[in-house]
Scaffold this motif. Structure first.
Motif, PDB file in Angstrom:
ATOM      1  N   GLY A  91      41.041  44.802  45.859  1.00  0.00           N
ATOM      2  CA  GLY A  91      39.913  44.624  44.967  1.00  0.00           C
ATOM      3  C   GLY A  91      39.057  43.416  45.281  1.00  0.00           C
ATOM      4  N   VAL A  92      37.746  43.545  45.004  1.00  0.00           N
ATOM      5  CA  VAL A  92      36.832  42.449  45.279  1.00  0.00           C
ATOM      6  C   VAL A  92      37.103  41.265  44.357  1.00  0.00           C
ATOM      7  CG1 VAL A  92      34.999  43.349  43.766  1.00  0.00           C
ATOM      8  CG2 VAL A  92      34.415  41.852  45.690  1.00  0.00           C
ATOM      9  N   GLU A  93      37.485  41.517  43.080  1.00  0.00           N
ATOM     10  CA  GLU A  93      37.776  40.406  42.183  1.00  0.00           C
ATOM     11  C   GLU A  93      39.034  39.659  42.614  1.00  0.00           C
ATOM     12  OE1 GLU A  93      37.018  43.393  41.059  1.00  0.00           O
ATOM     13  OE2 GLU A  93      35.353  43.211  39.616  1.00  0.00           O
ATOM     14  N   THR A  94      40.028  40.400  43.099  1.00  0.00           N
ATOM     15  CA  THR A  94      41.253  39.767  43.590  1.00  0.00           C
ATOM     16  C   THR A  94      40.949  38.839  44.763  1.00  0.00           C
ATOM     17  OG1 THR A  94      42.761  41.529  42.881  1.00  0.00           O
ATOM     18  CG2 THR A  94      43.454  40.214  44.755  1.00  0.00           C
ATOM     19  N   MET A  95      40.177  39.345  45.723  1.00  0.00           N
ATOM     20  CA  MET A  95      39.908  38.550  46.911  1.00  0.00           C
ATOM     21  C   MET A  95      38.916  37.422  46.623  1.00  0.00           C
ATOM     22  SD  MET A  95      42.118  40.014  48.571  1.00  0.00           S
ATOM     23  CE  MET A  95      41.991  38.875  49.944  1.00  0.00           C
ATOM     24  N   ALA A  96      37.985  37.671  45.712  1.00  0.00           N
ATOM     25  CA  ALA A  96      37.054  36.603  45.329  1.00  0.00           C
ATOM     26  C   ALA A  96      37.792  35.488  44.590  1.00  0.00           C
ATOM     27  CB  ALA A  96      35.936  37.169  44.461  1.00  0.00           C
ATOM     28  N   SER A  97      38.871  35.821  43.899  1.00  0.00           N
ATOM     29  CA  SER A  97      39.678  34.801  43.222  1.00  0.00           C
ATOM     30  C   SER A  97      40.349  33.895  44.246  1.00  0.00           C
ATOM     31  CB  SER A  97      40.729  35.466  42.326  1.00  0.00           C
ATOM     32  OG  SER A  97      40.112  36.223  41.302  1.00  0.00           O
ATOM     33  N   LEU A  98      40.868  34.483  45.324  1.00  0.00           N
ATOM     34  CA  LEU A  98      41.452  33.670  46.382  1.00  0.00           C
ATOM     35  C   LEU A  98      40.386  32.809  47.052  1.00  0.00           C
ATOM     36  CD1 LEU A  98      43.961  36.144  48.091  1.00  0.00           C
ATOM     37  CD2 LEU A  98      44.476  34.272  46.517  1.00  0.00           C
ATOM     38  N   GLN A  99      39.197  33.387  47.248  1.00  0.00           N
ATOM     39  CA  GLN A  99      38.105  32.623  47.858  1.00  0.00           C
ATOM     40  C   GLN A  99      37.656  31.471  46.971  1.00  0.00           C
ATOM     41  OE1 GLN A  99      34.554  32.697  49.546  1.00  0.00           O
ATOM     42  NE2 GLN A  99      35.932  32.247  51.232  1.00  0.00           N
ATOM     43  N   THR A 100      37.791  31.627  45.656  1.00  0.00           N
ATOM     44  CA  THR A 100      37.403  30.562  44.733  1.00  0.00           C
ATOM     45  C   THR A 100      38.231  29.306  44.948  1.00  0.00           C
ATOM     46  OG1 THR A 100      36.581  32.128  43.071  1.00  0.00           O
ATOM     47  CG2 THR A 100      37.231  29.942  42.283  1.00  0.00           C
ATOM     48  N   VAL A 101      39.527  29.482  45.238  1.00  0.00           N
ATOM     49  CA  VAL A 101      40.388  28.312  45.441  1.00  0.00           C
ATOM     50  C   VAL A 101      40.566  27.957  46.913  1.00  0.00           C
ATOM     51  CG1 VAL A 101      41.620  28.682  43.271  1.00  0.00           C
ATOM     52  CG2 VAL A 101      42.512  29.700  45.370  1.00  0.00           C
TER      53      VAL A 101
END
Length: 349
Positions: A242-252
């Motif tokens: 999912g894009v939200e899952t991967m964007a969460s990792l990118q956030t940190v």
């Protein structure tokens, strides 16, 4: 009547109501004499495009030209571009809805009308992406921020469309809703497809639809890449569904390129960038994508790439980000990363 004949008749009838069409679909423009002035056919602000509102000297109403790029067309093109449509029947249905005409009964045989750009084609995806705008200051940015996701201002894979066309596949009813538009690309940055996430206009997350998320284009082997700088080597990356899952990792971990494959099957078939030596695979706690994780890990090993699975504490990494916070998520990830990668990608402390 052929679809070409239908298009001619619809364009003619729209021309009879040219100003009303412009006010509905080119709302960022204004009337000036016998013309509607606007930035472009996608409803941008400006004055380079003008639409003839009444027939003059044998020149039909509803015809338009963009002086800046030389594009020209009729009001069907306006509806297609401003609504982000990709099929002729969608454009025709929207035109009929506007004109309060009965919906066309399209044939189901092989002789059915053919769209100018086939549904699901990379060309259709690129067109819709081009019609969209950067997410800064939009409902899409608000949606992501509501999920704790903060991405770099230079992020180019995510965009926003204020009125993306949605068709209910059961009833056939259509509507336009704001949408987060995510480009699906190859590792060299070329768009091959996209994913649309329709949003609640009031800002309350996703739109209340049975399927608020759909993809189109060529997805297999490609992904929604975040933090990708085309042309630069990618020795270490992370991948998930999912894009939200991967964007969460990118956030940190903003310096780590991440790939959202959109589904477990597409995750299994994700192409590795040249020179990749290490891939982290984001898992969900429910293990719904176990097949994709196992297959991608196997393919990585066959290619000489080290694969490690990252596991969240809660349901997925976006749950971790929202409920536990970025500092806690970073600390949790630090124990799962190779020490060298933890020093490189995680904030100090």
């Amino acid at each position: 009547m052929t679809w070409r004949g239908s298009a001619y008749e619809l364009a003619r009838r729209l021309g009879e109501h040219a100003e009303a069409v412009c006010r509905a679909y080119l709302s960022n423009g204004h009337r000036s004499g016998n013309y509607w002035m606007v930035g472009d056919v996608r409803n941008a602000r400006g004055r380079s495009m003008h639409v003839r509102l009444k027939a003059v000297g044998g020149k039909a109403a509803g015809k338009w030209v963009d002086e800046q790029n030389g594009e020209h067309g009729d009001l069907l093109d306006v509806i297609e571009a401003s609504c982000g449509l990709t099929e002729f029947r969608e454009v025709a249905d929207e035109a009929r809805r506007f004109l309060a005409m009965p919906r066309a009964q399209w044939p189901t045989s092989r002789a059915q009308p053919q769209p100018a750009v086939a549904r699901g084609s990379p060309d259709a995806a690129r067109r819709l992406f081009a019609m969209s705008q950067p997410i800064a200051g939009t409902l899409a940015e608000r949606y992501l921020a509501g999920r704790g996701i903060l991405l770099a201002a230079r992020e180019r894979a995510l965009r926003f469309h204020p009125g993306c066309y949605y068709r209910d596949l059961v009833t056939g009813e259509t509507q336009t809703l704001p949408a987060l538009i995510a480009a699906v690309t190859s590792v060299d940055g070329r768009i091959s497809g996209l994913q649309r996430t329709w949003l609640d206009p009031a800002g309350n997350g996703k739109a209340q639809l049975i399927d608020p998320r759909r993809s189109l284009g060529h997805l297999l082997g490609n992904a929604i890449w975040l933090g990708l700088e085309p042309g630069l080597p990618i020795p270490v990356m992370a991948a998930g569904e999912g894009v939200e899952t991967m964007a969460s990792l990118q956030t940190v971990m903003p310096a780590l390129p991440v790939a959202a494959a959109t589904s477990a099957n597409h995750l299994a078939g994700l192409s590795f960038p040249p020179g990749c030596r290490h891939v982290y695979i984001a898992a969900d706690a429910d293990a719904a994508g176990r097949h994709g994780i196992e297959r991608l890990s196997q393919r990585a090993g066959e290619s000489g790439i080290l694969a490690l699975v990252l596991r969240p504490q809660l349901g997925d990494f976006n749950d971790d980000l929202r409920h536990l916070g970025p500092a806690h998520l970073a600390a949790w990830l630090s124990d799962q990363l190779v020490p060298e990668d933890a020093r490189l990608f995680l904030p100090p402390g």
